[in-house]
Design a protein around this motif. Sequence first.
Motif, PDB file in Angstrom:
ATOM      1  N   GLY A  23      -8.103 -44.625  35.012  1.00  9.32           N
ATOM      2  CA  GLY A  23      -7.944 -45.645  36.238  1.00  9.32           C
ATOM      3  C   GLY A  23      -8.701 -46.865  36.189  1.00  9.32           C
ATOM      4  O   GLY A  23      -8.504 -47.986  36.175  1.00  9.32           O
ATOM      5  N   ARG A  24      -9.988 -46.609  35.791  1.00 11.71           N
ATOM      6  CA  ARG A  24     -11.149 -47.579  35.588  1.00 11.71           C
ATOM      7  C   ARG A  24     -10.791 -48.526  34.383  1.00 11.71           C
ATOM      8  O   ARG A  24     -10.913 -49.780  34.624  1.00 11.71           O
ATOM      9  N   GLY A  30     -10.214 -53.675  32.871  1.00 13.57           N
ATOM     10  CA  GLY A  30      -9.658 -54.493  31.472  1.00 13.57           C
ATOM     11  C   GLY A  30      -9.356 -55.813  31.883  1.00 13.57           C
ATOM     12  O   GLY A  30      -8.581 -56.006  32.940  1.00 13.57           O
ATOM     13  N   PRO A  31      -9.856 -56.851  31.109  1.00 15.47           N
ATOM     14  CA  PRO A  31      -9.505 -58.327  31.219  1.00 15.47           C
ATOM     15  C   PRO A  31      -8.069 -58.542  31.137  1.00 15.47           C
ATOM     16  O   PRO A  31      -7.257 -59.594  31.963  1.00 15.47           O
ATOM     17  N   THR A  32      -7.511 -57.791  30.190  1.00 14.65           N
ATOM     18  CA  THR A  32      -5.914 -58.009  29.767  1.00 14.65           C
ATOM     19  C   THR A  32      -5.368 -56.672  29.605  1.00 14.65           C
ATOM     20  O   THR A  32      -6.086 -55.792  29.577  1.00 14.65           O
ATOM     21  N   ARG A  40      -9.180 -49.845  25.902  1.00 13.93           N
ATOM     22  CA  ARG A  40     -10.289 -49.155  26.357  1.00 13.93           C
ATOM     23  C   ARG A  40      -9.760 -47.783  26.720  1.00 13.93           C
ATOM     24  O   ARG A  40     -10.611 -46.813  26.457  1.00 13.93           O
ATOM     25  N   LEU A  41      -8.662 -47.831  27.349  1.00 10.68           N
ATOM     26  CA  LEU A  41      -8.287 -46.518  27.671  1.00 10.68           C
ATOM     27  C   LEU A  41      -8.035 -45.450  26.700  1.00 10.68           C
ATOM     28  O   LEU A  41      -8.617 -44.226  26.731  1.00 10.68           O
ATOM     29  N   LEU A  42      -7.506 -45.795  25.483  1.00 11.39           N
ATOM     30  CA  LEU A  42      -7.256 -45.062  24.365  1.00 11.39           C
ATOM     31  C   LEU A  42      -8.665 -44.643  23.766  1.00 11.39           C
ATOM     32  O   LEU A  42      -9.005 -43.427  23.137  1.00 11.39           O
ATOM     33  N   VAL A  51       2.213 -44.061  33.796  1.00  6.09           N
ATOM     34  CA  VAL A  51       2.993 -44.789  32.840  1.00  6.09           C
ATOM     35  C   VAL A  51       3.306 -46.222  33.477  1.00  6.09           C
ATOM     36  O   VAL A  51       3.310 -47.398  33.026  1.00  6.09           O
ATOM     37  N   SER A  52       3.670 -46.095  35.031  1.00  6.31           N
ATOM     38  CA  SER A  52       3.912 -47.349  35.800  1.00  6.31           C
ATOM     39  C   SER A  52       2.683 -48.295  35.777  1.00  6.31           C
ATOM     40  O   SER A  52       3.014 -49.500  35.827  1.00  6.31           O
ATOM     41  N   ALA A  53       1.593 -47.588  36.015  1.00  7.57           N
ATOM     42  CA  ALA A  53       0.272 -48.628  36.007  1.00  7.57           C
ATOM     43  C   ALA A  53       0.233 -49.395  34.768  1.00  7.57           C
ATOM     44  O   ALA A  53      -0.172 -50.568  34.810  1.00  7.57           O
ATOM     45  N   ILE A  54       0.435 -48.678  33.396  1.00  5.52           N
ATOM     46  CA  ILE A  54       0.274 -49.364  32.471  1.00  5.52           C
ATOM     47  C   ILE A  54       1.290 -50.701  32.378  1.00  5.52           C
ATOM     48  O   ILE A  54       1.072 -51.765  32.018  1.00  5.52           O
TER      49      ILE A  54
END
Lengths: 218, 218
Positions: A91-92, A97-99, A106-108, A150-153
């Motif tokens: 979530g963070r 993330g700026p973009t 960063r997530l991965l 998935v929706s958040a991404i």
Amino acid sequence: MHSMVKQQKDQPQVGPGVKPRGRPRSFDRATALEKAVMAFWEHGYEATSVSDLTRVMGIGAPSLYAAFGDKRSLFEEAVRVYGGTYGSFSGRALEEGPTARAAVERLLREAAAEFTDPGHPYGCLVIHAATNCTTPEVEDALRRQRNANVSAIESRVRADAATGELPPDTDAVALARHAAAVFQGMSQQARDGASREELEGVAEIAMAVWPRAGTHAG
Amino acid sequence: MHSMVKQQKDQPQVGPGVKPRGRPRSFDRATALEKAVMAFWEHGYEATSVSDLTRVMGIGAPSLYAAFGDKRSLFEEAVRVYGGTYGSFSGRALEEGPTARAAVERLLREAAAEFTDPGHPYGCLVIHAATNCTTPEVEDALRRQRNANVSAIESRVRADAATGELPPDTDAVALARHAAAVFQGMSQQARDGASREELEGVAEIAMAVWPRAGTHAG
DNA sequence: CAAATTCCGTAGCGGTCGCTACAGAAAAGA
DNA sequence: TCTTTTCTGTAGCGACCGCTACGGAATTTG
């Protein structure tokens, strides 16, 4: 007569000056809950029996039921604890993330480290702890959580496509689902024994699919 | 006295002219096995009880044990059936593809269709049917199968890097693990309700990571 | 026909599941 | 101290688990 809801006194909401009435609990609730998180994380909801739980939590069954309700409530609370601690990085990353690209990168990258941390079970509890469940509600709850991710991404990708940070014809659904699939696959491979370095290699490769700013697809 | 191994007469290896001695089986073994495949595929090894199996297979428990040994043997046989039918597309794609890239592209594209086929449970049995298992041997067997698939992809990538079909500095491990992660993530998302079209979009995106012939990395 | 062989249905084994009744122990209030 | 309240340990509930003993049914062999 409306049905009585059992009074829950688990999280004391009163000030520290007021002492509860009867015999105090002989174990630390948060510590026991943390042990339950680990057990559910490693073995999943169904494969973790109540006697497994009482053993690792160091308490008797009646204490467990008095403090946490039933096995399913304990699991749901364990999922919340996981989401607020070990799983909070996702979530963070997506929020900070700026973009969209930076957020997913960063997530991965953090997933590669988190999923293989030897300090706790491998992979992601949300992905693995409620598969093949005889209680469909439990399975559905974590499924909804995965689909929300998935929706958040997808939302972040769509926003960047709108601002021009990504090409306007970007397939946000496919790009988001690809990132989520890599995330979920990394969790699976962590469970199957992949190392942090191997998963970082996967993350790096996966980021190559992102269109560069100023480049239009097609 | 060495221990006797129970005689298995499941697969008749003699010619059709010889009739077995006693009362013949009143059900078709292959049909019943196919039903077991479906049950294990949908609910997994542990969550499928023997009484579930006897119900969907339409036979009694003693018939099941006489024909298939025990629950674990039945599961192992179901996995073999799956690998020879519904799951055989992956091996074919990896063997028959003219290049590693073409093989993986076919693998992912066929997975999108296969994982969402409404004619059977969603996703891949090998990925989902033995997670969170109280019998670690069952879990390990499918884990080995998954890791063998990763290695198979890696071999094809390595071969193409050697012939020049792929750049010689290609990171075969990362490229193979990425393909496998996408494959496994697609299976997870199929279970979570993704459509064939959505997974085809994921497959297409994933193929963008492959270096083009004649292009060197770095 | 009878004998031998194999399968099927009933019925139930020991074990574990999630969960709880009950009585005693440990604290606060009177 | 005595009562009230709450927690803890024992012990066990009914249900389901994987599995099987047993007797009758169905088939081939002699």
